[in-house]
Design a protein around this motif. Structure first.
Motif, PDB file in Angstrom:
ATOM      1  N   ILE A  99      56.766 -21.019  86.507  1.00 35.88           N
ATOM      2  CA  ILE A  99      56.660 -22.089  85.577  1.00 35.88           C
ATOM      3  C   ILE A  99      57.784 -22.852  85.230  1.00 35.88           C
ATOM      4  O   ILE A  99      57.982 -23.835  85.382  1.00 35.88           O
ATOM      5  CB  ILE A  99      55.915 -21.617  84.220  1.00 35.88           C
ATOM      6  CG1 ILE A  99      54.354 -20.992  84.701  1.00 35.88           C
ATOM      7  CG2 ILE A  99      55.662 -22.736  83.179  1.00 35.88           C
ATOM      8  CD1 ILE A  99      53.790 -20.389  83.521  1.00 35.88           C
ATOM      9  N   ARG A 100      58.908 -22.259  84.968  1.00 35.11           N
ATOM     10  CA  ARG A 100      60.179 -22.758  84.611  1.00 35.11           C
ATOM     11  C   ARG A 100      60.548 -23.433  86.068  1.00 35.11           C
ATOM     12  O   ARG A 100      61.478 -24.654  85.669  1.00 35.11           O
ATOM     13  CB  ARG A 100      61.203 -21.583  84.453  1.00 35.11           C
ATOM     14  CG  ARG A 100      62.651 -22.001  84.292  1.00 35.11           C
ATOM     15  CD  ARG A 100      62.800 -23.187  83.355  1.00 35.11           C
ATOM     16  NE  ARG A 100      62.197 -23.060  82.159  1.00 35.11           N
ATOM     17  CZ  ARG A 100      62.256 -23.965  81.202  1.00 35.11           C
ATOM     18  NH1 ARG A 100      62.823 -25.137  81.399  1.00 35.11           N
ATOM     19  NH2 ARG A 100      61.561 -23.825  80.090  1.00 35.11           N
ATOM     20  N   TYR A 101      60.506 -22.948  87.140  1.00 29.28           N
ATOM     21  CA  TYR A 101      60.834 -23.767  88.616  1.00 29.28           C
ATOM     22  C   TYR A 101      60.306 -25.316  88.442  1.00 29.28           C
ATOM     23  O   TYR A 101      60.756 -26.289  88.498  1.00 29.28           O
ATOM     24  CB  TYR A 101      60.454 -22.967  89.393  1.00 29.28           C
ATOM     25  CG  TYR A 101      60.376 -23.873  90.686  1.00 29.28           C
ATOM     26  CD1 TYR A 101      61.573 -24.240  91.576  1.00 29.28           C
ATOM     27  CD2 TYR A 101      59.395 -24.160  91.359  1.00 29.28           C
ATOM     28  CE1 TYR A 101      61.649 -24.812  92.827  1.00 29.28           C
ATOM     29  CE2 TYR A 101      59.285 -24.972  92.591  1.00 29.28           C
ATOM     30  CZ  TYR A 101      60.432 -25.157  93.381  1.00 29.28           C
ATOM     31  OH  TYR A 101      60.373 -25.941  94.243  1.00 29.28           O
ATOM     32  N   PHE A 102      58.947 -25.394  87.990  1.00 25.62           N
ATOM     33  CA  PHE A 102      58.051 -26.415  87.886  1.00 25.62           C
ATOM     34  C   PHE A 102      58.712 -27.410  86.948  1.00 25.62           C
ATOM     35  O   PHE A 102      58.791 -28.615  87.284  1.00 25.62           O
ATOM     36  CB  PHE A 102      56.407 -26.113  87.710  1.00 25.62           C
ATOM     37  CG  PHE A 102      55.839 -25.213  88.653  1.00 25.62           C
ATOM     38  CD1 PHE A 102      56.171 -25.226  89.820  1.00 25.62           C
ATOM     39  CD2 PHE A 102      54.966 -24.395  88.001  1.00 25.62           C
ATOM     40  CE1 PHE A 102      55.573 -24.480  90.872  1.00 25.62           C
ATOM     41  CE2 PHE A 102      54.379 -23.533  88.886  1.00 25.62           C
ATOM     42  CZ  PHE A 102      54.298 -23.586  90.302  1.00 25.62           C
TER      43      PHE A 102
ATOM     44  N   ALA B 176      52.219 -23.980  80.247  1.00 23.82           N
ATOM     45  CA  ALA B 176      53.383 -24.026  79.141  1.00 23.82           C
ATOM     46  C   ALA B 176      54.537 -23.235  79.546  1.00 23.82           C
ATOM     47  O   ALA B 176      54.652 -22.304  80.272  1.00 23.82           O
ATOM     48  CB  ALA B 176      52.646 -23.955  77.874  1.00 23.82           C
ATOM     49  N   ALA B 177      55.639 -23.877  78.828  1.00 25.97           N
ATOM     50  CA  ALA B 177      57.185 -22.952  78.993  1.00 25.97           C
ATOM     51  C   ALA B 177      56.881 -21.687  78.405  1.00 25.97           C
ATOM     52  O   ALA B 177      56.164 -21.215  77.642  1.00 25.97           O
ATOM     53  CB  ALA B 177      58.131 -23.770  78.379  1.00 25.97           C
ATOM     54  N   GLU B 178      57.884 -20.666  78.448  1.00 28.61           N
ATOM     55  CA  GLU B 178      57.789 -19.312  78.439  1.00 28.61           C
ATOM     56  C   GLU B 178      57.981 -18.996  76.826  1.00 28.61           C
ATOM     57  O   GLU B 178      57.074 -18.351  76.235  1.00 28.61           O
ATOM     58  CB  GLU B 178      59.128 -18.693  78.989  1.00 28.61           C
ATOM     59  CG  GLU B 178      59.547 -18.898  80.348  1.00 28.61           C
ATOM     60  CD  GLU B 178      60.456 -19.737  80.772  1.00 28.61           C
ATOM     61  OE1 GLU B 178      61.392 -19.337  81.465  1.00 28.61           O
ATOM     62  OE2 GLU B 178      59.998 -20.985  80.359  1.00 28.61           O
ATOM     63  N   GLY B 179      58.619 -20.114  76.071  1.00 26.57           N
ATOM     64  CA  GLY B 179      58.551 -19.911  74.736  1.00 26.57           C
ATOM     65  C   GLY B 179      57.245 -20.277  73.973  1.00 26.57           C
ATOM     66  O   GLY B 179      56.949 -19.465  73.118  1.00 26.57           O
ATOM     67  N   THR B 180      56.693 -21.149  74.594  1.00 26.65           N
ATOM     68  CA  THR B 180      55.416 -21.413  74.090  1.00 26.65           C
ATOM     69  C   THR B 180      54.181 -20.347  74.292  1.00 26.65           C
ATOM     70  O   THR B 180      53.556 -19.960  73.549  1.00 26.65           O
ATOM     71  CB  THR B 180      54.871 -22.881  74.750  1.00 26.65           C
ATOM     72  OG1 THR B 180      55.617 -23.895  74.369  1.00 26.65           O
ATOM     73  CG2 THR B 180      53.223 -23.223  74.291  1.00 26.65           C
ATOM     74  N   LEU B 181      54.393 -19.859  75.449  1.00 24.40           N
ATOM     75  CA  LEU B 181      53.534 -18.774  75.912  1.00 24.40           C
ATOM     76  C   LEU B 181      53.852 -17.448  75.092  1.00 24.40           C
ATOM     77  O   LEU B 181      52.794 -16.740  74.613  1.00 24.40           O
ATOM     78  CB  LEU B 181      53.557 -18.528  77.471  1.00 24.40           C
ATOM     79  CG  LEU B 181      52.928 -19.595  78.358  1.00 24.40           C
ATOM     80  CD1 LEU B 181      53.329 -19.153  79.761  1.00 24.40           C
ATOM     81  CD2 LEU B 181      51.616 -19.542  78.279  1.00 24.40           C
ATOM     82  N   LYS B 182      55.007 -17.005  74.939  1.00 24.00           N
ATOM     83  CA  LYS B 182      55.514 -16.085  74.244  1.00 24.00           C
ATOM     84  C   LYS B 182      54.715 -16.149  72.788  1.00 24.00           C
ATOM     85  O   LYS B 182      54.266 -14.990  72.206  1.00 24.00           O
ATOM     86  CB  LYS B 182      56.948 -16.067  74.091  1.00 24.00           C
ATOM     87  CG  LYS B 182      57.456 -14.567  73.513  1.00 24.00           C
ATOM     88  CD  LYS B 182      58.964 -14.371  73.288  1.00 24.00           C
ATOM     89  CE  LYS B 182      59.156 -12.940  72.636  1.00 24.00           C
ATOM     90  NZ  LYS B 182      60.731 -13.085  72.377  1.00 24.00           N
TER      91      LYS B 182
END
Length: 238
Positions: free
Chosen positions: A165-168, A133-139
């Protein structure tokens, strides 16, 4: 006339144009109809100007505007008298409680893709997953907190890998696919000894359609698949 004729489905998109396009196509394919007239009506609101949900969860920037934008989009769907609606973005589900404060009448119409995923995993006896998942979802641990209620253990990528992950995700948003993307994605998955993987960002199902996974064996679980199943269930009950 089919059982779906005249029913209305709302799709709130623009969070990722290709993710929305992918979901719409899959939703159409899920209806085995003999005539186009038998499809349910589908209303799509693509709000491309919405601030980044990930940036909002990482920095707090733009949260008020995001809530307002989602609420306005849902209000449009209610005005269209939709039978149900889906947000094509997992991260955006963080804002639902704040949206419901502004628009409580929308809650019963919204299909929560995180909850739909939890129900599916439990029904299939899955008790441990890797969250992509995206960084915000993980955070904010959106999936981990939701799936904990279903007694499902979640493995989350360490912060040092969030940029990867952001790259993907950005490759999908820019519609750019090449061998480097495939190689980096397979190396990333190889870091974790988990076969069951949640595609917690709606760009990941699109990515998998464009890269050949070869003989790598993973079980991918796509929340939008379970959203489509829930759409069918709700429309059948109307």
């Amino acid at each position: 006339m089919g059982i779906f004729t005249g029913k209305r489905v709302g799709i709130i998109g623009g969070f990722g144009a290709y993710a929305t396009l992918n979901f719409y196509g899959r939703l159409l394919d899920s209806f085995a109809v003999e005539s186009e007239r038998d499809y349910p009506n589908m209303i799509i609101d693509n709000v491309f100007s919405m601030p980044s949900r990930t940036r909002a969860l990482l920095t707090g920037e733009g949260q008020t505007e995001i809530v307002e934008t989602i609420a306005n989009s849902m209000k449009k769907m209610l005005d269209y008298d939709v039978d149900c609606m889906v947000m094509v973005c997992g991260t955006a589900h963080y804002f639902l409680p704040y949206v419901y404060e502004k628009l409580p009448e929308a809650k019963d119409n919204v299909i929560n893709i995180l909850e739909a995923t939890g129900k599916h995993l439990v029904a299939n006896n899955i008790d441990k997953v890797l969250i992509l998942a995206a960084e915000g979802t993980l955070k904010q641990k959106l999936y981990s907190r939701t799936l904990a209620r279903y007694n499902i253990a979640c493995v989350e990528p360490e912060k040092q890998y969030w940029e990867e992950i952001r790259y993907f995700i950005e490759c999908v948003k820019q519609n750019k696919y090449d061998n480097e993307l495939k190689d980096r994605f397979l190396r990333f998955l190889g870091r974790y000894d988990v076969d069951n993987i949640i595609l917690g960002c709606t760009e990941f199902p699109v990515l998998l359609r464009h890269i050949d996974m070869g003989e790598e064996i993973y079980n991918f679980y796509d929340p939008l698949t379970y959203a489509i199943q829930e759409i069918h269930r709700k429309l059948s009950l109307k």
